[in-house]
Design a protein around this motif. Structure first.
Motif, PDB file in Angstrom:
ATOM      1  N   ASP A  40      46.571   9.897 -20.594  1.00 21.25           N
ATOM      2  CA  ASP A  40      45.826  10.911 -21.332  1.00 21.25           C
ATOM      3  C   ASP A  40      45.019  10.186 -22.402  1.00 21.25           C
ATOM      4  O   ASP A  40      45.584   9.584 -23.313  1.00 21.25           O
ATOM      5  CB  ASP A  40      46.816  11.901 -21.963  1.00 21.25           C
ATOM      6  CG  ASP A  40      46.112  13.110 -22.558  1.00 21.25           C
ATOM      7  OD1 ASP A  40      44.864  13.092 -22.649  1.00 21.25           O
ATOM      8  OD2 ASP A  40      46.811  14.069 -22.938  1.00 21.25           O
ATOM      9  N   GLY A  45      45.012  16.138 -26.040  1.00 22.51           N
ATOM     10  CA  GLY A  45      46.297  16.035 -25.365  1.00 22.51           C
ATOM     11  C   GLY A  45      46.552  17.104 -24.308  1.00 22.51           C
ATOM     12  O   GLY A  45      47.699  17.472 -24.042  1.00 22.51           O
ATOM     13  N   SER A  48      48.862  15.899 -21.541  1.00 26.83           N
ATOM     14  CA  SER A  48      50.221  15.741 -22.068  1.00 26.83           C
ATOM     15  C   SER A  48      50.894  17.111 -22.215  1.00 26.83           C
ATOM     16  O   SER A  48      52.064  17.285 -21.863  1.00 26.83           O
ATOM     17  CB  SER A  48      50.180  15.048 -23.430  1.00 26.83           C
ATOM     18  OG  SER A  48      49.413  13.864 -23.352  1.00 26.83           O
ATOM     19  N   TYR A  54      53.629  16.860 -24.892  1.00 28.44           N
ATOM     20  CA  TYR A  54      52.814  16.658 -26.093  1.00 28.44           C
ATOM     21  C   TYR A  54      53.739  16.601 -27.294  1.00 28.44           C
ATOM     22  O   TYR A  54      54.512  17.517 -27.541  1.00 28.44           O
ATOM     23  CB  TYR A  54      51.819  17.804 -26.258  1.00 28.44           C
ATOM     24  CG  TYR A  54      50.894  17.597 -27.437  1.00 28.44           C
ATOM     25  CD1 TYR A  54      49.747  16.823 -27.308  1.00 28.44           C
ATOM     26  CD2 TYR A  54      51.173  18.179 -28.673  1.00 28.44           C
ATOM     27  CE1 TYR A  54      48.898  16.626 -28.385  1.00 28.44           C
ATOM     28  CE2 TYR A  54      50.322  17.991 -29.757  1.00 28.44           C
ATOM     29  CZ  TYR A  54      49.183  17.208 -29.603  1.00 28.44           C
ATOM     30  OH  TYR A  54      48.344  17.013 -30.668  1.00 28.44           O
ATOM     31  N   GLY A  60      52.616   6.779 -27.629  1.00 29.64           N
ATOM     32  CA  GLY A  60      51.684   7.055 -26.535  1.00 29.64           C
ATOM     33  C   GLY A  60      50.555   6.057 -26.536  1.00 29.64           C
ATOM     34  O   GLY A  60      50.708   4.897 -26.961  1.00 29.64           O
ATOM     35  N   THR A  79      57.293  12.356 -15.690  1.00 30.97           N
ATOM     36  CA  THR A  79      57.033  13.796 -15.623  1.00 30.97           C
ATOM     37  C   THR A  79      58.153  14.417 -14.789  1.00 30.97           C
ATOM     38  O   THR A  79      59.072  13.717 -14.351  1.00 30.97           O
ATOM     39  CB  THR A  79      55.680  14.101 -14.935  1.00 30.97           C
ATOM     40  OG1 THR A  79      55.794  13.775 -13.540  1.00 30.97           O
ATOM     41  CG2 THR A  79      54.546  13.296 -15.559  1.00 30.97           C
ATOM     42  N   THR A  88      51.041   9.492 -22.886  1.00 31.68           N
ATOM     43  CA  THR A  88      50.506  10.689 -23.541  1.00 31.68           C
ATOM     44  C   THR A  88      49.533  10.336 -24.666  1.00 31.68           C
ATOM     45  O   THR A  88      49.433   9.185 -25.104  1.00 31.68           O
ATOM     46  CB  THR A  88      51.650  11.538 -24.122  1.00 31.68           C
ATOM     47  OG1 THR A  88      52.368  10.748 -25.070  1.00 31.68           O
ATOM     48  CG2 THR A  88      52.583  12.027 -23.029  1.00 31.68           C
ATOM     49  N   ASN A  90      47.768  12.160 -28.466  1.00 37.29           N
ATOM     50  CA  ASN A  90      47.788  13.222 -29.470  1.00 37.29           C
ATOM     51  C   ASN A  90      46.708  12.914 -30.506  1.00 37.29           C
ATOM     52  O   ASN A  90      45.887  12.028 -30.304  1.00 37.29           O
ATOM     53  CB  ASN A  90      49.186  13.346 -30.103  1.00 37.29           C
ATOM     54  CG  ASN A  90      49.670  12.007 -30.648  1.00 37.29           C
ATOM     55  OD1 ASN A  90      48.898  11.254 -31.238  1.00 37.29           O
ATOM     56  ND2 ASN A  90      50.944  11.700 -30.432  1.00 37.29           N
TER      57      ASN A  90
END
Ligand SMILES: Nc1ncnc2c1ncn2[C@@H]1O[C@H](COP(=O)(O)OP(=O)(O)OP(=O)(O)O)[C@@H](O)[C@H]1O
Ligand SMILES: [Mg+2]
Length: 253
Positions: A40, A45, A48, A54, A60, A79, A88, A90
């Protein structure tokens, strides 16, 4: 096989970069039995969040790109799907972009590429969901990529930014001479005259294009709520059939 890295990119927002990343990745896992890592690369996000991962405080992509000692395996998360992992993103990615720019003590553009070398035997494909932007983390994604795929939604502004992406691909070839513009593909396709004319116009531009068009269906919006890729949520939906065809076309390139 050797690991291949694919960047999904378009400078326009809302063209289905995230939806395409998720469904192309899961199709490679579920139909072709590949091991896939999603990255990502968007501070929103969305990818994510889709996988329920997330977390503003978890490691990440930001930490991977700014902490020299951070091992890539420490930022990879599983996952709910076997064979499908994720790095991920953010809001930290905002700061990360500035930090990479200011830190000239080590190379800025090749950080992701170098970190990914360590997992080259762990995955068949890495698929990067990029932000609708060109910034340091997007440049890192392109430098790490073998192939670039550009989802396009037909409207008056469909062509905007394409030239810039192609320019950017040429620029990063200094660090990554193997990068290939694999092609554009149409998303949210409807059988309206404006869509048909737009698609034809696009095909005449001379950009590499996939024949497969991903049709518009409410199942895609539903999928984002169900947090399941189309093959798991609505296997018979038009968009699912189209993503399966698109991946097949890609693999035959
Ligand atoms: N084939 C489709 N049919 C119907 N709706 C779709 C289809 N593909 C994507 N959408 C919808 O379009 C919207 C944008 O999709 P998505 O978030 O994947 O775009 P994006 O390019 O990643 O956006 P951003 O630039 O904000 O990251 C979402 O609401 C999604 O559900
Ligand atoms: Mg997105």
């Amino acid at each position: 096989m050797t690991m291949k890295t694919i960047s999904i990119i378009n400078l326009k927002g809302g063209v289905a970069k995230t939806v395409s990343t998720i469904n192309i990745a899961y199709t490679l896992v579920a139909i072709h039995g590949k091991r896939v890592l999603i990255i990502d690369n968007d501070k929103q996000g969305n990818t994510s969040k889709f996988f329920g991962l997330y977390d503003p405080s978890s490691y990440g992509l930001s930490e991977l790109l700014t902490d020299k000692k951070m091992d890539v395996n420490n930022v990879i998360q599983q996952t709910n799907y076997d064979g499908l992992d994720i790095i991920t993103a953010n809001m930290n990615l905002l700061r990360t972009n500035k930090e990479i720019l200011m830190d000239v003590s080590r190379p800025q553009q090749t950080r992701l590429r170098k970190k990914l070398e360590k997992v080259k035997d762990q995955y068949d494909y890495v698929i990067i969901d990029n932000a609708p932007d060109i910034n340091m983390t997007v440049i890192n994604a392109l430098v790490a990529s073998d192939d670039v795929l550009v989802p396009i939604k037909i409207d008056q502004f469909s062509f905007d930014g394409l030239e810039q992406i192609i320019e950017q691909i040429e620029d990063v070839s200094e660090f990554n001479s193997d990068i290939r513009f694999a092609g554009c593909f149409i998303t949210m396709y409807q059988r309206s005259s404006v869509n048909q004319q737009g698609a034809e116009l696009l095909e005449q531009q001379g950009y590499p294009m996939f024949a497969t068009r991903v049709r518009k269906t409410v199942k895609v919006d539903e999928m984002t709520f169900s947090r399941k890729p189309l093959l798991d949520y609505a296997k018979r939906s038009t968009a699912c059939v189209d993503y399966v065809a698109l991946v097949k076309e890609y693999l035959e390139l």
